[in-house]
Design a protein around this motif. Structure first.
Motif, PDB file in Angstrom:
ATOM      1  N   VAL A 126       7.368  -6.097 -10.672  1.00 14.03           N
ATOM      2  CA  VAL A 126       8.352  -5.611  -9.714  1.00 14.03           C
ATOM      3  C   VAL A 126       9.636  -6.409  -9.866  1.00 14.03           C
ATOM      4  N   THR A 127      10.764  -5.721  -9.992  1.00 14.67           N
ATOM      5  CA  THR A 127      12.057  -6.388 -10.104  1.00 14.67           C
ATOM      6  C   THR A 127      12.595  -6.722  -8.712  1.00 14.67           C
ATOM      7  N   SER A 128      13.621  -7.529  -8.682  1.00 15.94           N
ATOM      8  CA  SER A 128      14.220  -7.907  -7.398  1.00 15.94           C
ATOM      9  C   SER A 128      14.840  -6.698  -6.708  1.00 15.94           C
ATOM     10  N   ASP A 129      15.478  -5.820  -7.483  1.00 19.83           N
ATOM     11  CA  ASP A 129      16.083  -4.624  -6.895  1.00 19.83           C
ATOM     12  C   ASP A 129      15.011  -3.705  -6.289  1.00 19.83           C
ATOM     13  N   GLU A 130      13.910  -3.563  -6.997  1.00 13.52           N
ATOM     14  CA  GLU A 130      12.822  -2.732  -6.476  1.00 13.52           C
ATOM     15  C   GLU A 130      12.229  -3.350  -5.213  1.00 13.52           C
ATOM     16  N   TYR A 154       4.763  -9.289   7.326  1.00 17.12           N
ATOM     17  CA  TYR A 154       5.887  -8.812   6.518  1.00 17.12           C
ATOM     18  C   TYR A 154       6.127  -9.735   5.317  1.00 17.12           C
ATOM     19  N   LYS A 155       6.127 -11.030   5.554  1.00 13.66           N
ATOM     20  CA  LYS A 155       6.369 -11.987   4.472  1.00 13.66           C
ATOM     21  C   LYS A 155       5.234 -11.974   3.449  1.00 13.66           C
ATOM     22  N   GLN A 156       3.997 -11.919   3.950  1.00  8.50           N
ATOM     23  CA  GLN A 156       2.853 -11.906   3.039  1.00  8.50           C
ATOM     24  C   GLN A 156       2.837 -10.634   2.203  1.00  8.50           C
ATOM     25  N   TRP A 157       3.221  -9.519   2.799  1.00  3.96           N
ATOM     26  CA  TRP A 157       3.237  -8.239   2.092  1.00  3.96           C
ATOM     27  C   TRP A 157       4.218  -8.295   0.919  1.00  3.96           C
ATOM     28  N   LEU A 158       5.400  -8.813   1.172  1.00  3.07           N
ATOM     29  CA  LEU A 158       6.386  -8.930   0.090  1.00  3.07           C
ATOM     30  C   LEU A 158       5.898  -9.892  -0.992  1.00  3.07           C
ATOM     31  N   THR A 159       5.262 -10.970  -0.580  1.00  2.24           N
ATOM     32  CA  THR A 159       4.717 -11.921  -1.572  1.00  2.24           C
ATOM     33  C   THR A 159       3.679 -11.254  -2.460  1.00  2.24           C
ATOM     34  N   ASP A 160       2.802 -10.479  -1.847  1.00  2.00           N
ATOM     35  CA  ASP A 160       1.741  -9.832  -2.615  1.00  2.00           C
ATOM     36  C   ASP A 160       2.276  -8.691  -3.469  1.00  2.00           C
ATOM     37  N   LEU A 161       3.327  -8.019  -3.013  1.00  2.00           N
ATOM     38  CA  LEU A 161       3.948  -6.997  -3.857  1.00  2.00           C
ATOM     39  C   LEU A 161       4.590  -7.631  -5.081  1.00  2.00           C
ATOM     40  N   ASP A 167      -4.054  -4.112  -3.347  1.00  2.00           N
ATOM     41  CA  ASP A 167      -4.146  -3.878  -1.906  1.00  2.00           C
ATOM     42  C   ASP A 167      -2.761  -3.684  -1.297  1.00  2.00           C
ATOM     43  N   SER A 168      -1.808  -4.523  -1.667  1.00  2.00           N
ATOM     44  CA  SER A 168      -0.450  -4.397  -1.129  1.00  2.00           C
ATOM     45  C   SER A 168       0.230  -3.127  -1.640  1.00  2.00           C
ATOM     46  N   GLN A 169      -0.052  -2.749  -2.882  1.00 11.33           N
ATOM     47  CA  GLN A 169       0.545  -1.540  -3.454  1.00 11.33           C
ATOM     48  C   GLN A 169       0.016  -0.282  -2.770  1.00 11.33           C
ATOM     49  N   PHE A 170      -1.300  -0.217  -2.588  1.00  8.04           N
ATOM     50  CA  PHE A 170      -1.915   0.928  -1.923  1.00  8.04           C
ATOM     51  C   PHE A 170      -1.352   1.096  -0.516  1.00  8.04           C
ATOM     52  N   ALA A 171      -1.237   0.005   0.207  1.00 10.18           N
ATOM     53  CA  ALA A 171      -0.704   0.067   1.569  1.00 10.18           C
ATOM     54  C   ALA A 171       0.735   0.576   1.580  1.00 10.18           C
ATOM     55  N   LEU A 172       1.547   0.155   0.600  1.00 12.56           N
ATOM     56  CA  LEU A 172       2.945   0.595   0.553  1.00 12.56           C
ATOM     57  C   LEU A 172       3.045   2.081   0.221  1.00 12.56           C
ATOM     58  N   ILE A 173       2.183   2.573  -0.657  1.00 12.62           N
ATOM     59  CA  ILE A 173       2.176   4.011  -0.957  1.00 12.62           C
ATOM     60  C   ILE A 173       1.899   4.802   0.311  1.00 12.62           C
ATOM     61  N   LEU A 174       0.906   4.380   1.077  1.00 13.98           N
ATOM     62  CA  LEU A 174       0.565   5.078   2.309  1.00 13.98           C
ATOM     63  C   LEU A 174       1.680   4.978   3.336  1.00 13.98           C
TER      64      LEU A 174
END
Length: 557
Positions: A126-130, A154-161, A167-174
């Motif tokens: 994942v790039t910074s822009d993304e 919120y902070k943990q989600w961005l860290t894991d992305l 797990d973080s990717q699936f949650a973001l898709i939903l």
């Protein structure tokens, strides 16, 4: 001649001249939930006109499943990343066209698998822009609650992305696709964001309902409706690769799923629900869920867990339960427990399917109350029931033969004293009846039922009856005198008698199958993720495989 000339001037109809609405319907048939790369991808490479019509349809189904050595369907992290990039960064207008998400086992521990399972070819990051785009999407939804509730998440989600956990990717898709209708997924290997997301949605639903209710704490008309992710979901299916112990954590997700505002269908394979599950389901308010159909296949539930689950439904129309040997426990629900849990839906339930493997000893707690072993004369209270599939013991209180047990002093009775006869146990609006695990003791009662139908009294709508006998345990023939006697009394009813062998019996239970491949991979034949074609064939033939028929061949996609 003049008319012929005019006809010849009319240009022929081609694919390119069809209206976009017709083309959309045609192209939607090229999207298959069972295929990793649907045929519609070829349409995108034809011309600009067809590309523009097919593009939204091409993302309508996102399927990300990869077979792994462990026998489960994992997901590719790279495919998740590329899909998120496509629908949120490259073409953000496409996110609203995602209707179905099918995903294999995701995890918060992806890195430990890199040695033997890359979960997708290639490498991506994942790039910074993304990440900035993803941050904006997360902030939009999480910002509806005070930051104290969501800041650490919120902070943990961005860290894991950033690190790329599935797990973080699936949650973001939903989170980011507002029009998802169907979600199919495999039990996650630990959840940090998916589990928290569905709990967050459940909280938003409760808060939004309070906001929109006059007289409530916030219902003063000054609060706009909240933006609730997954608010258009109608259908959720999930399963586990753990065929031995079952889905022991399904209760961490199921109550939150049942709270989705528009859900209609819920299905779980190998659900394993004990007293802890009962506590979780009872957190749902009574009659609060919009779910209308529940299917629990190869599952174990204690009575309180079932009562909590079904009690949360507003108006259940269909319930299916197939027993799985996940637990040997006196807390396993009996037929009477099932009936009592269904009573709140007496006016709406139309289809009931129960397969409790009556030939096996389940250590039921029935000794003090033998009547718990059958549904009882209260069954006619299910006034709108149209289709009933049930075992002979659960319907009549009678057994075809004694199940094997380790305790010879604690055997189930062959007949429950005072049990009502079939003619007094069936709802009057019933149209279809299937009784499995039959023995000769049921024949007189079926004759009585057929005679009542012939007289034109009750059960005027009952036109289809199927009886399944365990042929490997009884000396019966399809053209024997008992069966011939029944057939001679059924002018107005289609009566099918099936003499099943032991393989047919096991097949009807829907146990898992094993692929004969380089690696042994178990797949449940009711899986909508790994065995969709097998599932359809199984459901079509279930209850029809007789002693002389072949079991459908080694069923694999």
């Amino acid at each position: 001649m003049e008319q012929q000339a005019q006809v010849e001037k009319i240009p022929p109809t081609t694919l390119l001249t069809l209206p976009p609405e017709i083309l959309s319907q045609i192209f939607s048939c090229l999207v298959d939930e069972t295929e990793g790369k649907p045929d519609i991808q070829a349409i995108l490479k034809t011309c600009k006109h067809l590309y523009e019509i097919a593009l939204p349809i091409s993302v309508s189904v996102f399927r990300n499943t990869v077979h792994s050595y462990s026998g489960s369907s994992s997901c590719s992290r790279v495919r998740n990343i590329r899909f998120l990039r496509y629908i949120l960064v490259s073409k953000p207008w496409l996110a609203k066209h995602v209707k179905t998400v099918i995903i294999g086992r995701c995890s918060v521990y992806d890195d430990k698998y890199l040695g033997f399972n890359q979960r997708g070819e290639g490498h991506d990051a994942v790039t910074s822009d993304e990440l900035a785009v993803y941050r904006h999407n997360i902030e939009f939804f999480l910002g509806q609650l005070p930051s104290g509730y969501t800041q650490s998440w919120y902070k943990q989600w961005l860290t894991d992305l950033r690190s790329g956990t599935s797990d973080s990717q699936f949650a973001l898709i939903l989170l980011s696709c507002p029009n998802i209708r169907t979600i199919l997924y495999v039990e996650p290997e630990g959840t940090r964001h998916f589990g928290q997301l569905i709990r967050f949605i459940r909280n938003l639903v409760g808060i939004n309902r309070s906001i929109q209710t006059p007289g409530s704490e916030w219902g003063d008309g000054n609060h706009p409706p909240m933006a609730i992710p997954l608010s258009n979901v109608r259908d959720v299916f999930h399963e586990t690769p753990n065929y031995k112990n079952g889905y022991k954590t399904f209760y961490l997700e199921a109550p939150d799923i049942l709270a989705f505002p528009r859900i209609r269908f819920y299905e779980c394979i190998l659900a394993n629900g004990d007293s802890i599950a009962a506590t979780m389901f009872k957190t749902l308010p009574l009659r609060s869920s919009s779910v209308e159909e529940i299917v629990l296949h190869c599952s174990y539930l204690c009575p309180d867990a079932l009562a909590g689950m079904l009690g949360a439904c507003k108006a259940l129309k269909k319930f299916e339960f197939t027993y799985g040997r996940l637990e040997v426990s006196p807390d396993l629900m009996t037929p009477r427990d099932i009936f009592e849990a269904l009573l709140p839906h007496a006016d709406t339930l139309e289809e009931l399917y129960i397969h409790l493997e009556e030939n096996g000893d389940k250590d039921w707690e029935w000794v003090e109350y033998p009547s718990k072993l059958y549904l009882g004369p209260g069954l006619p209270q299910l006034r709108n029931l149209k289709k009933l599939t049930v075992g002979m013991q659960a319907l009549t209180g009678m057994l075809a033969f004694q199940p094997e047990t380790h305790d010879e002093d604690d055997q189930m009775p062959m007949e429950i004293e005072g049990a009502a006869r079939i003619i007094h146990c069936l709802p009057e609006n019933l149209e279809n009846l299937l009784v499995r695990d039959c023995g000769v003791a049921i024949l007189d009662q079926v004759e009585e039922l057929l005679a009542a139908i012939e007289r034109g009294g009750r059960f005027g709508k009952l036109t289809d009856i199927r009886l399944i006998f365990n042929a490997w345990k009884m000396d019966m023939e399809v053209d024997g005198p008992e069966i011939e006697r029944l057939n001679s009394n059924s002018a107005n009813v289609r009566l099918d008698v099936v003499l099943q062998n032991d393989l047919g019996y096991v097949y009807d239970l829907g146990f898992c199958i094993t692929e004969d491949d380089d690696y042994a991979i178990e797949r449940n034949i009711m899986s909508r993720i790994n065995s969709r074609h097998v599932r359809d064939e199984y459901l079509e033939s279930r209850g029809k495989v007789s002693d002389v028929d072949e079991i459908p061949p080694y069923l694999l996609d």
